[in-house]
Design a protein around this motif. Structure first.
Motif, PDB file in Angstrom:
ATOM      1  N   ARG A   1      10.180   4.452  35.224  1.00 60.17           N
ATOM      2  CA  ARG A   1      10.934   3.221  35.512  1.00 60.17           C
ATOM      3  C   ARG A   1      12.247   3.585  36.205  1.00 60.17           C
TER       4      ARG A   1
ATOM      5  N   LEU B   1      20.245  -0.436  32.978  1.00 57.72           N
ATOM      6  CA  LEU B   1      20.839   0.421  31.947  1.00 57.72           C
ATOM      7  C   LEU B   1      22.358   0.287  31.919  1.00 57.72           C
TER       8      LEU B   1
ATOM      9  N   TRP C   1      22.921  -2.744  29.933  1.00 55.26           N
ATOM     10  CA  TRP C   1      22.761  -2.403  28.508  1.00 55.26           C
ATOM     11  C   TRP C   1      24.057  -1.785  27.973  1.00 55.26           C
TER      12      TRP C   1
ATOM     13  N   LEU D   1      21.127   7.321  29.345  1.00 49.59           N
ATOM     14  CA  LEU D   1      19.955   6.437  29.223  1.00 49.59           C
ATOM     15  C   LEU D   1      18.998   6.598  30.393  1.00 49.59           C
TER      16      LEU D   1
ATOM     17  N   SER E   1      15.233   7.569  29.812  1.00 50.95           N
ATOM     18  CA  SER E   1      14.162   6.669  30.252  1.00 50.95           C
ATOM     19  C   SER E   1      13.071   7.462  30.986  1.00 50.95           C
TER      20      SER E   1
ATOM     21  N   ASP F   1      11.245   9.470  28.362  1.00 45.73           N
ATOM     22  CA  ASP F   1      10.337   8.591  27.599  1.00 45.73           C
ATOM     23  C   ASP F   1       9.041   8.354  28.386  1.00 45.73           C
TER      24      ASP F   1
ATOM     25  N   ASP G   1       5.373   9.324  27.297  1.00 52.72           N
ATOM     26  CA  ASP G   1       4.477   8.186  27.018  1.00 52.72           C
ATOM     27  C   ASP G   1       3.362   8.050  28.041  1.00 52.72           C
TER      28      ASP G   1
ATOM     29  N   TYR H   1       9.746  12.022  20.247  1.00 49.82           N
ATOM     30  CA  TYR H   1       8.844  11.636  21.348  1.00 49.82           C
ATOM     31  C   TYR H   1       7.588  12.517  21.308  1.00 49.82           C
TER      32      TYR H   1
ATOM     33  N   THR I   1      12.979   7.230  17.859  1.00 48.36           N
ATOM     34  CA  THR I   1      12.616   6.886  19.247  1.00 48.36           C
ATOM     35  C   THR I   1      13.158   5.509  19.670  1.00 48.36           C
TER      36      THR I   1
ATOM     37  N   LEU J   1      22.273   6.529  20.839  1.00 46.76           N
ATOM     38  CA  LEU J   1      23.204   5.611  21.506  1.00 46.76           C
ATOM     39  C   LEU J   1      24.466   5.373  20.685  1.00 46.76           C
TER      40      LEU J   1
ATOM     41  N   ARG K   1      13.318  -0.412  16.939  1.00 46.92           N
ATOM     42  CA  ARG K   1      11.914   0.010  16.976  1.00 46.92           C
ATOM     43  C   ARG K   1      10.970  -1.197  16.842  1.00 46.92           C
TER      44      ARG K   1
ATOM     45  N   ASN L   1      11.127  -3.936  19.693  1.00 45.36           N
ATOM     46  CA  ASN L   1      10.495  -3.356  20.879  1.00 45.36           C
ATOM     47  C   ASN L   1       8.962  -3.417  20.719  1.00 45.36           C
TER      48      ASN L   1
ATOM     49  N   GLU M   1       1.717  -2.029  26.410  1.00 46.74           N
ATOM     50  CA  GLU M   1       1.622  -0.590  26.168  1.00 46.74           C
ATOM     51  C   GLU M   1       0.231  -0.193  25.680  1.00 46.74           C
TER      52      GLU M   1
ATOM     53  N   HIS N   1      -1.123   4.008  24.621  1.00 52.69           N
ATOM     54  CA  HIS N   1       0.190   4.292  24.045  1.00 52.69           C
ATOM     55  C   HIS N   1      -0.044   4.574  22.575  1.00 52.69           C
TER      56      HIS N   1
ATOM     57  N   TYR O   1      14.865  -8.075  24.446  1.00 53.33           N
ATOM     58  CA  TYR O   1      13.473  -8.303  24.010  1.00 53.33           C
ATOM     59  C   TYR O   1      13.297  -9.720  23.478  1.00 53.33           C
TER      60      TYR O   1
ATOM     61  N   TYR P   1      13.371  -4.821  29.669  1.00 51.70           N
ATOM     62  CA  TYR P   1      13.768  -3.566  30.310  1.00 51.70           C
ATOM     63  C   TYR P   1      12.663  -3.118  31.266  1.00 51.70           C
TER      64      TYR P   1
END
Ligand code: GPP
Length: 563
Positions: A279, A285, A288, A309, A313, A316, A320, A391, A416, A422, A457, A460, A468, A473, A536, A542
């Motif tokens: 992404r 970001l 964010w 971030l 990203s 991640d 993933d 991860y 995760t 953060l 978590r 999301n 996903e 995923h 979300y 995102y």
């Protein structure tokens, strides 16, 4: 336009000429491209505006002091403070507002109970403002709005303003406050039912509150919305309104410039070309990070947070979507060793993100050294290592088709969620109040931060699960719950939503006095959690940032208020 997942396996990419098949998520490209880079060189021209702002601030400050001296009209005082906060001006008048609220507390609170003999709106407003300030006010005051059967009075249906105010209060409830649990059900269901009978403007107000409860919204979004509605209110204060507009626009210029500088950094690293599977969301970001701290003095924090971030990203998406388990093992080892020599052992495509991460860490160390806080950086590194390890755990679960128990999943998933990392980064941007002690407090996983991670978590998972799972995923909390308890998807979702509500109660409880670390640090945790609620809300804003997130960014980062 929503983006749909396509086939989960694609042919080898330019990165490798072997026969490795890799998953693909087909993320939509950046919406913003280089748009923000033009603002880097735009002159700020702030002298005149600053003069005006200083003058207006003095006037508002006097208003607050005068009000505090007479202190006989609690509703008027509460309304003024509420307007200042909603207009995004709280940080200018923290001291004065603190004094007024202290005075209101001294005059109208006895043993934690509000003694005001006023209507629902006034009582609820004062309750909310005092709680926001950290006072542990008891909700018993709302009992007087119940009937003999113990239900909230139906006569309140005629008091839309009061119902909205009570609804806003319910988002600050803590464990054991049954009356506020009831009030939440009562106000949300009745407000929703009432809207068709209300005037258009009142219905819009109700709908906005229902969707955007103040306490869970990001302060800049609140300000942008409220500046326009406040202007339409004939009883508005012209000084306050002008100050809010000038201040908003000035800050917006600063935000645009910062976002432009970050866009340029991102472009120069050329990560978009090097990681076409990932992404590309540098502006999202920045939005964010701005949600975590918008005030002018937190420029460094926003910069570091956005940069970290953006690399997280990519990492991640590598874990993933793109990386093979063998490659991910190599990357995890390299991160654990945190040594530039490890680059030699990494697949070609991973080298760049590894190198950029180590460079960025050095930048953080240098910034911290300037402030005499070098040790703080180590906490960020440790959180990054833990994140990558978690991860990798998810990748191994996916690779072996293992569905963990809910407990196993959540223990790993709170890491995760990225919110431990953060929070540590947000403290990096807070200057000397973020001491070694506060970082140590963070390492002990305090309840308020863990609750924020749980929300991160689970929310999301609730919103991104379908997309996903289609592309392939690791099982989300929903699948883990369904398998462990043999329940339907709907029941799993209900249970997970209940856990989110409980985690919010933990957050709210830990914001009340006595608090463990300075309030501005706790506000970072609150804002991190608010950012999740916003991102979300209806979708994974995102990953799919074309619709709602684009609107938010436009409204607060691009469109100035008309003066
Ligand atoms: C909190 C922020 C802004 C982190 C940086 C980017 C990121 C990892 C977002 C979540 O993506 P996701 O929905 O794919 O996460 P996961 O893979 O954990 O489900």
């Amino acid at each position: 336009m929503p983006v749909s997942a396509t086939s989960s396996l694609v042919a080898p990419t330019p990165h490798d000429n072997s026969n490795i098949f890799r998953r693909s998520a087909n993320f939509h490209p950046t919406i913003w491209g280089d748009h923000f880079i033009q603002y880097v060189s735009e002159p700020m021209e702030i002298d005149e505006i600053m003069k005006q702002i200083v003058m207006l601030k003095e006037k508002v400050s006097k208003m607050l002091v005068l009000m505090n001296e007479s202190a006989t009209r609690p509703l008027e005082e509460a309304n003024l403070i509420d307007s200042i906060q909603r207009l995004g001006l709280y940080h200018h008048f923290e001291h004065e507002i603190g004094e007024v609220l202290q005075h209101i507390h001294n005059s109208y609170v006895e043993n934690g109970a509000i003694t005001l003999n006023e209507d629902l709106h006034c009582v609820a407003l004062v309750f909310r403002l005092l709680r926001q300030q950290g006072y542990h006010i008891l909700p018993d005051v709302f009992k007087k709005f119940k009937n003999e059967q113990g239900n909230f009075n139906e006569t309140l249906f005629g008091d839309v303003e009061g119902m909205i105010s009570l609804f806003e209060v319910t988002h600050m409830r803590i464990h054991g406050e049954d009356i506020l649990d009831e009030a939440f059900v009562f106000t949300s269901s009745h407000l929703e039912m009432m809207t068709p009978q209300l005037s258009l403007s009142l219905a819009a107000k109700v709908n906005h509150s229902l969707k955007w409860p103040l306490f869970k919204n990001l302060p800049r979004l609140v300000a942008r919305y409220y500046i326009s509605t406040y202007e339409e209110d004939p009883s508005h204060d012209a000084t306050l309104l002008l100050l809010a507009k000038l201040d908003f626009n000035l800050l917006q210029k600063q935000h645009k410039k910062e976002a432009g500088e970050l866009s340029k950094w991102w472009k120069d690293l050329d990560l978009e070309t090097k990681f076409p599977f990932a992404r590309n969301r540098i502006i999202e970001l920045y939005f964010w990070s701005m949600g975590v701290y918008f005030e002018p003095q937190y420029s460094l924090g926003r910069r570091i947070m956005t940069k970290v971030l953006s690399l997280v990203s990519i990492i991640d998406d590598t874990y993933d979507v793109y990386g093979t388990i063998e490659e991910l093992q190599l990357f995890t080892d390299a991160i654990e060793r945190w040594d530039i020599k490890c680059m030699d052992f990494l697949p070609e495509y991973m080298k760049c993100v590894y190198n950029s991460l180590l460079d960025l860490y050095e930048e953080i160390e240098q910034e911290m050294a300037k402030e005499g806080r070098t040790l703080s950086a180590i906490y960020v590194k440790n959180e990054l290592i833990r994140l990558v390890q978690s991860y990798f755990t998810e990748a191994k679960w996916f690779n072996s088709k293992y569905i963990p128990t809910v407990e196993e999943y959540v223990a790993n998933g709170i890491v995760t969620s990225v919110n431990y990392l953060l929070t540590a980064i947000s403290f990096i941007g807070m200057g000397s109040i973020a001491t070694q002690e506060t970082f140590r407090w963070l390492t002990n996983r305090p309840k308020i931060v863990s609750a924020s991670c749980i929300i991160g978590r689970l929310v999301n998972d609730l919103l991104s699960n379908e997309f996903e799972q289609k592309r392939g995923h690791v099982a989300s909390a929903i699948e883990c719950y369904m398998k462990q308890y043999g329940v339907s998807r709907e029941d799993a979702i209900n249970e997970i939503s209940r856990q989110v509500t409980n985690a919010w109660k933990d957050i709210n409880e830990n914001l009340l006095h006595p608090i463990q670390v300075p309030k501005p640090l706790l506000i970072r945790v609150l804002n991190l959690t608010r950012a999740i609620d916003v991102m979300y809300k209806e979708e994974d804003g995102y990953t799919h940032s074309l619709r709602l997130t684009k609107n938010y960014i436009q409204s607060i980062m691009l469109n100035p208020c008309q003066i």
